[in-house]
Design an enzyme around this catalytic site. Structure first.
Site, PDB file in Angstrom:
ATOM      1  N   CYS A  42       0.814  -1.209   0.000  1.00 26.87           N
ATOM      2  CA  CYS A  42       0.000   0.000   0.000  1.00 26.87           C
ATOM      3  C   CYS A  42       0.850   1.262   0.000  1.00 26.87           C
ATOM      4  CB  CYS A  42      -0.943   0.009   1.196  1.00 26.87           C
ATOM      5  SG  CYS A  42      -1.996   1.473   1.261  1.00 26.87           S
ATOM      6  N   LYS A  50       0.023   5.401  -6.102  1.00 27.05           N
ATOM      7  CA  LYS A  50      -0.997   5.421  -7.151  1.00 27.05           C
ATOM      8  C   LYS A  50      -1.933   6.610  -6.971  1.00 27.05           C
ATOM      9  CE  LYS A  50      -4.522   2.929  -6.508  1.00 27.05           C
ATOM     10  NZ  LYS A  50      -5.301   1.724  -6.186  1.00 27.05           N
ATOM     11  N   TYR A 177      -9.385  -3.536 -11.404  1.00 30.41           N
ATOM     12  CA  TYR A 177      -9.276  -2.153 -10.932  1.00 30.41           C
ATOM     13  C   TYR A 177      -7.885  -1.579 -11.140  1.00 30.41           C
ATOM     14  CZ  TYR A 177      -7.045  -3.686  -6.558  1.00 30.41           C
ATOM     15  OH  TYR A 177      -6.186  -4.208  -5.630  1.00 30.41           O
ATOM     16  N   GLU A 473     -26.554  14.497  -3.110  1.00 33.39           N
ATOM     17  CA  GLU A 473     -27.952  14.643  -2.699  1.00 33.39           C
ATOM     18  C   GLU A 473     -28.861  13.657  -3.424  1.00 33.39           C
ATOM     19  OE1 GLU A 473     -30.221  18.161  -4.078  1.00 33.39           O
ATOM     20  OE2 GLU A 473     -28.382  18.720  -5.149  1.00 33.39           O
TER      21      GLU A 473
END
Length: 485
Positions: A42, A50, A177, A473
């Site tokens: 990570c 990233k 991803y 919203e």
């Protein structure tokens, strides 16, 4: 039997470091071994660098958008070497933070590769051999390359952050991803991006409608998407080859004609020229670089795990129970090496649950349900809970969704669309899933994840007053289901 340590952690990523620190704070004598850089995937070669690249790539759209709002902005060419220098400076700083956290917590650090000798003994490449009452394996995973001749010509995700210069063109192979995020990042930095994916649509396993919106946005960004397509051959292109009449040593020994690469000939280690690729559809093309983003495997090779009696799964992952305990009672494992939910915050949670179970006499299983996550494509994708397809397989549902052009980019004449979607149980009115494709979706889904986790109903969402004018919203203003069944 006396041991050198109460706990020995193998792996200095987020999960292992958190477990080591918390166990030490609870009075345990703890040591940790890391063979590479502290911070793990990570911090060093994943989420953090990233995301900084994502930030950098987003500036490329600012001048056009600003012009619509009355500003005259100009961007010069992107300075990759300058950015990379600052990037690695930040990663060095973060690694130092991790080392300091361990040191200040009283954790003994070994810089070397650790292997299991038996259920309680660890050998370290630096020459030490130590014993521990409990061993925690937190070694993470690594990106894989395909079983393809000359695959070494291509990069994997770890290599992206070390490029000396940006390529003018790149082929990204994969549709998950990581592939999609880097496709958007590199396109934003001015690289001509092509993506090959063997499946019918990117981001397999995510909500179908969201996948479609993201693919549409990637195409509008100029990314050339090819579905049902994979690489069958790759080799150095003629450009960048030896001059006409000259052969590399390996080609000469195989009797290869000048300027052509014989099947099986060794590619020079210093080759940096363009790459010729042949696809499954028969088409050939040249790219300055190729990135393989086709998956990750657990780091369990040559660790002595099987010799110690630890059961491994089909992909090499460590098999654990709900308390992260392996088939050997003294050995536990957390994070990507277990191939459960491969996310940094999950590894941290697993590390904390491990300490509760082993050192606080409070058996704590890890809750892997309803975990919010984000994909940092452009626009971003935030998701929590079941996809519409998964929910329909379980029970009748109402699907509330809306797709529209957001005010900010619509005013600037940009084509991008966003998606807001709630999947709701017809029987209980509980929100089973929430999916957002929009700028800032990662920030939105964190808060929506709280509502979904506590089993909020659609009526609870409806009772919440909207914040206007915002994108989010729409999550509380959708009144009629778009689909039911």
């Amino acid at each position: 039997m006396e041991f050198d340590y109460d706990l020995f952690v193998i792996g200095g990523g987020s999960g292992g470091v958190r477990a080591a620190r918390v166990a030490s704070a609870n009075g345990a004598k703890v040591a940790l071994a890391e063979e590479d850089r502290y911070g793990g995937t990570c911090v060093i070669r994943g989420c953090v660098p990233k995301k900084l690249m994502v930030f950098a790539s987003e500036f490329s759209t600012f001048p056009d958008e600003a012009a619509a709002y009355g500003w005259d902005m100009k961007l010069s060419a992107f300075d990759w070497p300058g950015f990379r220098k600052r990037l690695h400076g930040e990663l060095d700083r973060l690694e130092g933070v991790y080392r300091s956290l361990l040191d200040n917590s009283g954790v003994i650090m070994f810089d070397g590769r650790a292997r299991l000798k038996d259920a309680n003994t660890i050998t370290i490449s630096s020459g030490e051999e130590v014993t521990a009452k409990h061993i925690l394996v937190a070694t993470g995973g690594h990106p894989v390359r395909p079983d393809l001749p000359n695959a070494e010509l291509g990069m994997v995700s770890d290599d992206i952050f070390h490029m000396e210069e940006l390529p003018k063109s790149i082929l990204i192979v994969g549709g998950g991803y990581i592939a999609c995020e880097f496709a958007c990042v590199l396109a934003g930095l001015g690289v001509d991006v092509t993506l090959y994916y063997r499946g019918a649509q990117i981001l397999r396993g995510f909500d179908e409608e969201a996948r479609g919106i993201i693919a549409e946005g990637m195409s509008e960004k100029g990314i050339d998407l090819h579905f049902g397509t994979n690489i069958v051959e790759m080799a150095p292109a003629s450009e960048g080859r030896p001059a006409e009449g000259e052969l590399t040593e390996s080609e000469a020994s195989m009797g290869a004609p000048a300027g052509e690469l014989s099947q099986g000939a060794k590619v020079p280690d210093d080759y940096k020229g363009p790459i010729r690729v042949k696809a499954t559809n028969g088409k050939e093309a040249e790219f300055d670089a190729v990135l393989f983003a086709i998956g990750r495997n657990p780091n369990t090779t040559d660790m002595g795990l099987e010799e110690a009696g630890v059961e491994l799964g089909r992909r090499g992952q460590i098999v654990v129970d709900e308390y992260s305990q392996t088939s050997v009672p003294s050995i536990y494992a957390i994070g990507d090496v277990t191939d459960r939910v491969n996310l940094t915050p999950v590894a941290i949670r697993e590390g904390m649950a491990f300490v509760e179970t082993v050192f606080k006499n409070n058996p704590t299983p890890v809750d892997h349900k309803l975990i919010p996550s984000a994909v940092f494509t452009q626009p971003e994708f935030g998701t929590v809970g079941l996809t519409e397809e998964e929910a329909r397989e379980k029970e009748p549902v109402d699907v509330y969704c809306t797709s529209f052009r957001p005010m900010r980019t619509a005013f600037a004449g940009q084509p991008y669309r966003v998606l807001m979607k709630l999947v709701v149980s017809k029987e209980t009115d509980r929100v089973m899933g929430c999916h957002i494709v929009a700028p800032g979706a990662g920030e939105m889904i964190q808060l929506a994840g709280i509502a979904v986790k506590i089993s909020a109903t659609k009526a609870d969402f409806d009772r919440t007053v909207a914040v206007h004018p915002t994108l989010s919203e729409e999550i509380v203003t959708m009144r009629d289901p778009m689909r039911s069944g």
